[in-house]
Each structure stands twice: as structure tokens, then as C-alpha cells.
Design an enzyme around this catalytic site. Structure first.
Site, PDB file in Angstrom:
ATOM      1  N   HIS A 134      13.374 -23.402  18.837  1.00 22.97           N
ATOM      2  CA  HIS A 134      13.438 -24.836  19.160  1.00 22.97           C
ATOM      3  C   HIS A 134      13.175 -24.970  20.673  1.00 22.97           C
ATOM      4  CE1 HIS A 134      15.462 -28.711  19.981  1.00 22.97           C
ATOM      5  NE2 HIS A 134      15.384 -28.958  18.692  1.00 22.97           N
ATOM      6  N   ASP A 182      21.328 -19.294  19.842  1.00 25.42           N
ATOM      7  CA  ASP A 182      21.259 -20.720  19.543  1.00 25.42           C
ATOM      8  C   ASP A 182      21.794 -20.880  18.118  1.00 25.42           C
ATOM      9  OD1 ASP A 182      20.517 -23.193  18.608  1.00 25.42           O
ATOM     10  OD2 ASP A 182      18.458 -23.103  19.333  1.00 25.42           O
ATOM     11  N   GLN A 203      21.819 -24.305  14.058  1.00 27.50           N
ATOM     12  CA  GLN A 203      21.609 -24.397  12.605  1.00 27.50           C
ATOM     13  C   GLN A 203      22.398 -23.339  11.830  1.00 27.50           C
ATOM     14  OE1 GLN A 203      20.193 -26.936  11.390  1.00 27.50           O
ATOM     15  NE2 GLN A 203      18.895 -27.710  13.021  1.00 27.50           N
ATOM     16  N   LYS A 241      25.967 -31.719  14.330  1.00 31.99           N
ATOM     17  CA  LYS A 241      25.320 -31.107  13.161  1.00 31.99           C
ATOM     18  C   LYS A 241      26.359 -30.504  12.209  1.00 31.99           C
ATOM     19  CE  LYS A 241      21.154 -29.713  15.694  1.00 31.99           C
ATOM     20  NZ  LYS A 241      20.114 -30.683  15.368  1.00 31.99           N
ATOM     21  N   CYS A 290      10.587 -30.336  17.191  1.00 33.03           N
ATOM     22  CA  CYS A 290      10.858 -29.748  18.507  1.00 33.03           C
ATOM     23  C   CYS A 290      10.519 -28.265  18.524  1.00 33.03           C
ATOM     24  CB  CYS A 290      12.306 -29.960  18.947  1.00 33.03           C
ATOM     25  SG  CYS A 290      12.770 -31.680  19.039  1.00 33.03           S
TER      26      CYS A 290
HETATM   27  N1  7TS Z   1      18.387 -25.511  18.557  1.00 31.59           N
HETATM   28  C1  7TS Z   1      18.097 -25.700  17.272  1.00 31.59           C
HETATM   29  C2  7TS Z   1      17.785 -24.521  16.399  1.00 31.59           C
HETATM   30  C3  7TS Z   1      18.115 -26.998  16.750  1.00 31.59           C
HETATM   31  O1  7TS Z   1      17.833 -27.189  15.458  1.00 31.59           O
HETATM   32  C4  7TS Z   1      18.429 -28.086  17.611  1.00 31.59           C
HETATM   33  C5  7TS Z   1      18.382 -29.500  17.138  1.00 31.59           C
HETATM   34  C6  7TS Z   1      18.752 -27.817  18.944  1.00 31.59           C
HETATM   35  C7  7TS Z   1      18.706 -26.512  19.390  1.00 31.59           C
HETATM   36  C8  7TS Z   1      19.148 -28.896  19.883  1.00 31.59           C
HETATM   37  O2  7TS Z   1      20.372 -29.435  19.529  1.00 31.59           O
HETATM   38  P1  7TS Z   1      20.951 -30.731  20.273  1.00 31.59           P
HETATM   39  O3  7TS Z   1      22.180 -31.072  19.506  1.00 31.59           O
HETATM   40  O4  7TS Z   1      21.239 -30.326  21.674  1.00 31.59           O
HETATM   41  O5  7TS Z   1      19.880 -31.772  20.170  1.00 31.59           O
HETATM   42  N2  7TS Z   1      17.474 -29.702  16.086  1.00 31.59           N
HETATM   43  C9  7TS Z   1      17.000 -30.855  15.625  1.00 31.59           C
HETATM   44  C10 7TS Z   1      16.137 -30.895  14.539  1.00 31.59           C
HETATM   45  O6  7TS Z   1      15.765 -29.903  13.947  1.00 31.59           O
HETATM   46  N3  7TS Z   1      15.818 -32.167  14.313  1.00 31.59           N
HETATM   47  O7  7TS Z   1      16.440 -32.951  15.189  1.00 31.59           O
HETATM   48  C11 7TS Z   1      17.183 -32.141  16.024  1.00 31.59           C
END
Ligand code: 7TS
Length: 408
Positions: free
Chosen positions: A121, A198, A201, A224, A362
Site C-alpha cells: 500500500h 503493516d 489488513q 478497520k 492505493c
Molecule cells: N496499509 C494497508 C495494507 C492498507 O490496506 C491501508 C488502508 C493502509 C495501510 C492505510 O491505512 P489508514 O487507516 O492509515 O488509511 N487501506 C485502504 C484500502 O484498501 N481502501 O481504503 C483504505
């Protein structure tokens, strides 16, 4: 109890979109919140709110207790050794930037290497790009298989004595693949580097034990995993955190301040300048209670079962391209229907009440490798059920009929 019966607990999922009941298949972007989380936040604001770590008054003490209690709850949830290893941040993105800025800038120099994959990501790519530019370090990308699976041997062979950081998503947000983080951790520790995971997920979907996995740093987001937006976690081994410079400077993170100098508090507070996300921490604690009530083994088995069923069902529909492996996917299913643009598919789905994500997720470098600009992604969580898989399958058939000429 898990699956559709939980909808009772999620007010937002009880609505219709137009005439159709909402089928929410976008939890990988952000999950919905159970009433228990919403009420915990309201209760906190109605009864206990004040700033933390400051006042000696009753509300100040209650708020501090709630905030630090949430930290302890997170510690338990990921099996960290001590609560001081849990830093509250704004989310995964903020946690990863913090590591790159503090640990990264202090430890890396010309010729050092950061090992990662093209599946990351942007949040686990761009901070390392900048760090490499600033320090003269080099990014080393480990090539996955055409299906996007990262081979353990390839990964460990890419780690050399020059490797200072290995930065990996535990689970890919596009392919749902599970990366071999344990082998990478063992190898990078042999050469004196650290592993940054990271967990955006993975933490929401599986039992977690940072000690067993021997993770040095772990980033994840509250929103999430049934919690509120605006809060996330950076876990770090205490011996690493205690030698790191703060990220932001200001109130609450200092020990002493004079006009020209300051000294820092110990971790985790050193990394939490300013008023922290207190109500959000309370909400995250309630989300953890809810998930633990379901049981993380159950949660994992449930999302794997749904993802597998959906992958099998969509795989049998002519014209559907599935990106990533057919088996062993974790919670996300990414696909396209013929040459129909992902946004068109998602728009037709929305007219049927089905919410999915469409776009590059992303992860533009990964999209480029898949040879597409965008894909559709369905993702599953605790409140989904086989009925939602069936709705998705019906949605795909409907889209094919709607754009029939594409299939000629
Ligand atoms: N890393 C991964 C693997 C992610 O899926 C996401 C968010 C992030 C980092 C960033 O997380 P945040 O909470 O700081 O935004 N992923 C997604 C997605 O897949 N669709 O919308 C956000």
C-alpha cells in the site's frame, strides 16, 4: 455467533440503499461500528471527558484511566510485553511515517537497504521512498510470483548485511495474500536489522502475537477493526522505542523544558505530543472487547470461508478475471468483469445496494504489474455472510447483462 445475525448490533447495516438492503463489502477500506463502540464513545463524552495526564480533578482521572486502560487492552490484544510498547497514533499511515522519520532517519545511511515488495500500500512505500532519498539508502523490491505470492526463500535471500529495515504488509489489501513475515523477521534479526509490519489488513482478522512473530514494529488502524476513525497503533519493542527521538514536539511528551532545551518522557508518551485521541481510544477498546467476544479464531475462519466461497463462485463466471491467488486469500477479493471499467461495475453494484471498492486501492505499482488501471474489490468481515456472497454473484451476473455488448 458470527455473520449476518450480528447486523442487529450494527445500526448502519440495517438500512436500504434505494429499494435494496445494504450489502456492505468494503470493510477493508473501513469497517462499520457496532452499537457497543458507538455507545462507549457517547458514554465517555456524557460522563467522563476531560484532558488526560493533566488535571487532578475527577474527570481528568477518569479520562486518563480510560485512555491508559485502552492501551492495556491493545497490549493484550496483540500480546505485547508491556503497555509502554503501545503508541497511539492517527492510524496505520501515521504509524509508518513515524517509524520512517524517527527510527529511519537516525539509523540509515548511504548504501543501507530497505527491503519491501511491489505489493505494498502507498502508506508502506512512500515514507520509505522519502527516507531513501534523504539518507542515500536503497529500496530493494522482492519479486512476487505472477499471482502475487511472495516466496519465502526469495524474501530471505534479499535480506543482506546491508539490510537495515524490512517493511512488509502482513496481508495485501489488493491480493489478500499473506506474506511470510516470520521468516523475514528471523532473517533480518540475524543481520541486525528490524522488521516493520503493516498490519492494517491482518490485525483486524486474526489472533495476533507480536512476541511469537518477533515483530519489531507493527502499524494498524482502529477503523478497520470495528473501532472509530482517527486512532491507530504503533507497536514497537521497548528497547527500540526508548532510543528513538520523538516525532512531533509539544505538550505532554516532555520531561523538562527550558527556553533553549527540552528532555523527553519515556515511551509511549514521548511519541504522543498534544491532546491524544481519547474518545477514539475508548472506542477502540470497546471494539477489541467486541472482537474478543466473537473470538479471533472464529473471526479469521469466518472471513477466510467467505472469501474462499466468493473466489470460487466468481471464478466460475465466464469473463471474470480474479487478481491474485484462487486459494488462501485473506478477506479481500479483487476482480474485473470483462473489459468493463471497475467504476462502472461498482456503480451498477451500488444501484443494487452492494458497496464495494473500485480503483487502484492505493497500490498503483501493483496495479501496473497486474496490467490494469483499476479493479473491483469486495472485502468481508464479521457481519457478512453467504447471503452477501450470493448478492455479489447476482451483482456480477447483472453487470454482465447490463453491459452485454462487451461480451458480444
Ligand atoms: N496499509 C494497508 C495494507 C492498507 O490496506 C491501508 C488502508 C493502509 C495501510 C492505510 O491505512 P489508514 O487507516 O492509515 O488509511 N487501506 C485502504 C484500502 O484498501 N481502501 O481504503 C483504505
Amino acid at each position: 455467533m458470527i455473520g449476518r445475525a450480528l447486523i442487529e448490533d450494527f445500526p448502519i447495516l440495517q438500512q436500504k440503499i434505494g429499494d435494496a438492503p445494504l450489502v456492505y463489502l468494503d470493510s477493508a477500506a473501513s469497517s462499520q461500528k457496532p452499537r457497543a463502540v458507538i455507545e462507549a464513545i457517547s458514554r465517555y463524552y456524557e460522563h467522563d471527558h476531560a484532558n488526560v495526564h493533566r488535571g487532578v480533578h475527577t474527570l481528568g482521572s477518569r479520562a486518563t484511566e480510560a485512555y491508559e486502560g485502552a492501551r492495556e487492552k491493545v497490549r493484550r490484544f496483540i500480546h505485547a510485553r508491556r503497555a509502554s510498547e503501545i503508541v497511539f497514533t492517527r492510524g496505520t499511515t501515521a504509524s509508518l511515517n513515524l517509524i520512517a522519520k524517527t527510527y529511519g532517519e537516525a539509523k540509515l545511511g548511504p548504501g543501507d537497504e530497505i527491503v519491501l515488495t511491489p505489493n505494498e500500500h502507498h502508506a508502506n512505500l512512500l515514507p520509505w521512498q522519502r527516507l531513501a532519498r534523504q539518507t542515500g539508502a536503497r529500496l530493494v523490491f522482492v519479486e512476487p510470483s505472477p499471482e502475487g505470492i511472495l516466496d519465502e526463500t526469495r524474501l530471505t535471500q534479499a535480506i543482506s548485511p546491508r539490510t537495515k529495515i524490512v517493511a512488509l504488509a502482513h496481508v495485501s489489501n489488493v491480493l489478500g495474500t499473506i506474506q511470510p513475515i516470520q521468516a523475514a523477521a528471523a532473517r533480518v534479526h540475524e543481520v541486525g536489522g528490524v522488521i516493520v509490519i503493516d498490519g492494517a489488513q491482518s490485525v483486524p482478522h486474526m489472533p495476533y502475537d507480536v512476541q511469537a512473530l518477533d515483530i519489531d514494529f507493527l502499524a494498524f488502524s482502529g477503523h478497520k477493526m470495528l473501532g472509530p476513525t482517527g486512532i491507530g497503533v504503533l507497536y514497537g519493542k521497548y528497547e527500540l522505542l526508548k532510543d528513538m527521538e520523538p516525532y512531533e514536539l509539544g505538550g505532554e511528551m516532555i520531561d523538562t523544558v527550558s527556553l533553549h532545551e527540552a528532555t523527553w518522557r519515556d515511551p509511549p508518551w514521548r511519541f504522543e505530543a498534544g491532546t491524544p485521541p481519547i474518545a477514539e481510544a475508548v472506542g477502540l477498546a470497546a471494539a477489541i472487547d467486541y472482537l474478543e467476544g466473537l473470538g479471533m479464531n472464529e473471526v479469521e475462519a469466518h472471513v477466510l470461508r467467505l472469501t474462499e466461497s466468493a473466489t470460487r463462485a466468481l471464478g466460475e463466471i465466464p469473463g471474470v478475471t480474479i487478481y491474485g491467488p484462487r486459494a488462501g486469500r485473506h478477506a479481500v477479493l479483487t476482480f474485473n468483469i470483462g473489459s468493463i471499467h471497475a467504476h462502472d461495475t461498482a456503480t451498477v453494484f451500488d444501484s443494487m445496494g452492494i458497496a464495494v471498492r473500485a480503483g487502484h486501492h492505493c497500490a498503483q505499482p501493483l496495479m501496473k504489474r497486474l496490467g490494469v488501471n483499476s479493479t473491483v474489490r469486495a472485502s468481508f468481515y464479521v457481519y457478512n455472510d453467504m447471503q452477501d456472497v450470493e448478492a455479489l454473484v447476482a451483482g456480477v451476473h447483472h453487470v454482465k447483462e447490463f453491459f452485454g455488448d462487451v461480451f458480444g
